[in-house]
Motif scaffolding. Structure first.
Motif, short mmCIF file in Angstrom:
data_model
loop_
_atom_site.label_atom_id
_atom_site.label_comp_id
_atom_site.label_asym_id
_atom_site.label_seq_id
_atom_site.Cartn_x
_atom_site.Cartn_y
_atom_site.Cartn_z
N MET A 1 -1.72 20.34 -9.81
CA MET A 1 -2.54 21.10 -10.19
C MET A 1 -3.83 20.37 -10.17
O MET A 1 -5.10 21.18 -10.24
N GLN A 2 -3.93 19.07 -10.27
CA GLN A 2 -4.92 18.25 -10.32
C GLN A 2 -5.80 18.31 -8.94
O GLN A 2 -7.19 18.03 -8.69
N GLY A 3 -4.88 18.77 -7.73
CA GLY A 3 -5.60 18.32 -6.43
C GLY A 3 -6.21 20.08 -6.12
O GLY A 3 -6.18 21.03 -6.80
N ARG B 1 -7.88 12.77 -7.70
CA ARG B 1 -9.12 12.43 -8.16
C ARG B 1 -10.14 12.29 -6.93
O ARG B 1 -11.44 11.83 -7.19
N SER B 2 -9.65 12.55 -5.77
CA SER B 2 -10.44 12.47 -4.53
C SER B 2 -11.16 13.62 -4.10
O SER B 2 -10.98 14.70 -4.78
N THR B 3 -12.16 13.66 -3.49
CA THR B 3 -13.26 14.87 -3.29
C THR B 3 -12.28 15.91 -2.74
O THR B 3 -11.57 15.93 -1.94
N GLN B 4 -12.60 17.29 -3.43
CA GLN B 4 -11.92 18.39 -2.99
C GLN B 4 -12.72 19.10 -1.88
O GLN B 4 -13.39 20.28 -2.43
N VAL C 1 0.83 -1.24 -0.05
CA VAL C 1 0.11 -0.07 0.10
C VAL C 1 0.82 1.17 0.12
O VAL C 1 1.69 1.43 0.85
N PHE C 2 0.54 2.03 -0.96
CA PHE C 2 1.43 3.31 -1.16
C PHE C 2 0.74 4.55 -0.70
O PHE C 2 -0.21 4.74 -1.23
N SER C 3 1.43 5.43 -0.13
CA SER C 3 1.06 6.75 0.32
C SER C 3 1.82 7.83 -0.10
O SER C 3 2.92 7.83 0.16
N HIS C 4 1.25 8.71 -1.12
CA HIS C 4 1.86 9.61 -1.61
C HIS C 4 2.26 10.85 -0.91
O HIS C 4 1.87 11.14 0.08
N GLY C 5 3.36 11.86 -1.55
CA GLY C 5 3.66 13.10 -0.86
C GLY C 5 2.69 14.25 -1.39
O GLY C 5 1.93 13.93 -2.30
N TRP C 6 3.10 15.21 -0.79
CA TRP C 6 2.17 16.56 -0.93
C TRP C 6 2.90 17.08 -2.28
O TRP C 6 4.26 17.24 -2.34
N PRO C 7 2.23 17.79 -3.16
CA PRO C 7 0.65 17.87 -3.39
C PRO C 7 0.51 17.02 -4.26
O PRO C 7 -0.77 17.27 -5.17
N LEU C 8 0.86 15.68 -4.43
CA LEU C 8 0.80 14.72 -5.58
C LEU C 8 -0.45 13.93 -5.35
O LEU C 8 -1.50 14.10 -5.03
N SER C 9 -0.34 12.74 -6.09
CA SER C 9 -1.49 11.79 -6.13
C SER C 9 -0.78 10.33 -6.26
O SER C 9 0.35 10.24 -6.17
N SER C 10 -1.73 9.34 -6.22
CA SER C 10 -1.22 8.24 -6.54
C SER C 10 -0.36 7.83 -7.73
O SER C 10 0.24 6.69 -7.80
N ASP C 11 -0.48 8.68 -8.59
CA ASP C 11 0.22 8.60 -9.80
C ASP C 11 1.57 8.51 -9.59
O ASP C 11 2.37 7.99 -10.62
N ASP C 12 1.89 9.38 -8.60
CA ASP C 12 3.55 9.44 -8.28
C ASP C 12 4.25 8.14 -7.93
O ASP C 12 5.31 8.03 -8.06
#
Length: 274
Positions: A187-189, A60-63, A24-35
């Motif tokens: 910028m997606q977040g 892609r999670s709720t803003q 299970v991977f937890s990403h850094g700020w301000p990125l996403s799971s794509d990282d």
């Protein structure tokens, strides 16, 4: 698309590929799971089940406007692991994601977890205090917030093109694709999530959390990390952990899972299989 809804009504996007022992991977700020593309592609090809989510307000999670703190981050991770019924999992966190993993283990226990890995991670505490004299001054992070609130598009470009991957170092060969992909994820977040997230990653003290963790934990950090300085992070975390191992990478930058993926993936695989 895959989502799990949290208790406070936030839809968390996740990826779930493959079968076998889950990582299970937890990403850094301000990125996403794509990282985590380089890690997820590697480990799914090595027979693992790989899972990664977009933190609330990121990707892609709720803003949403609220809940951008480590307790909510940990609870959201717990919601994903419960929804997928993940067991014997290896949790890997990069940067802010390392803090998320530490708070998750301390807050939700280790019954579903086999091992943990902290990569270029923010614990124990980033901001300078009387008890943490080696930390960075609070006005550094205040400056980050000002730039996120006023012109985050330029700020994100500058971070990716400069200190995050060490592309500002003499002789470094910058990758335009890596820079643009970092900018795209950022910028997606949502700006509010990113603004509040700066307080979460810089001012949360993980000392007590680290002391609670008993599973084998690998702490990986580059000694040329310009985002989370090495001396005040990895060695201190490794000492606080009951079963921690420190692995230091000479000259590696903060974003080493991307720029040094071959080395990082090989060492992760060795640790998981050990």
């Amino acid at each position: 698309m895959n989502y799990v809804r949290t208790k406070d009504g936030v839809d968390i996007f996740y990826k779930d590929w493959g079968s076998g022992q889950p990582i299970v991977f937890s990403h850094g700020w301000p990125l996403s799971s794509d990282d985590w593309d380089a890690q997820m592609m590697f480990f799914v090809s090595h027979g693992f089940r790989v899972v990664a989510h977009d933190r609330r307000g990121h990707g892609r999670s709720t803003q949403v406007a609220q809940g951008h703190d480590m307790d909510h981050y940990a609870d959201d991770l717990a919601a994903v692991t419960a929804h997928l019924d993940l067991r014997n999992a290896v949790h890997v966190g990069h940067s802010t994601g390392g803090g998320e993993v530490v708070r998750y283990l301390a807050r939700h226990g280790e019954s579903r977890v086999a091992k943990a890995v902290l990569i270029s991670a923010v614990p124990p505490l980033m901001v300078k205090t009387e008890a943490n004299p080696g930390g960075l001054p609070k006005d550094v992070f205040d400056g980050f917030q000002t730039q996120v609130a006023t012109n985050r598009a330029q700020f994100y470009r500058d971070v990716a093109a400069g200190p995050f991957y060490g592309f500002n170092r003499p002789g470094a060969k910058a990758s335009e694709g890596i820079i643009q992909n970092w900018w795209r994820q950022g910028m997606q977040g949502g700006a509010k999530a990113h603004y509040d997230g700066i307080v979460a990653f810089s001012q949360t003290d993980f000392t007590a959390d680290l002391k609670k963790i008993a599973v084998p934990t690998l702490v990986m950090h580059g000694d040329d990390d310009q985002i989370v300085p090495y001396a005040d992070s990895a060695p201190l975390s490794a000492k606080l952990l009951k079963n921690g191992t420190l692995k230091t990478y000479k000259g590696f930058p903060h974003g080493m899972p991307t720029t040094e993926a071959a080395t990082i993936n090989a060492d992760l695989l060795a640790f998981i299989k050990a």
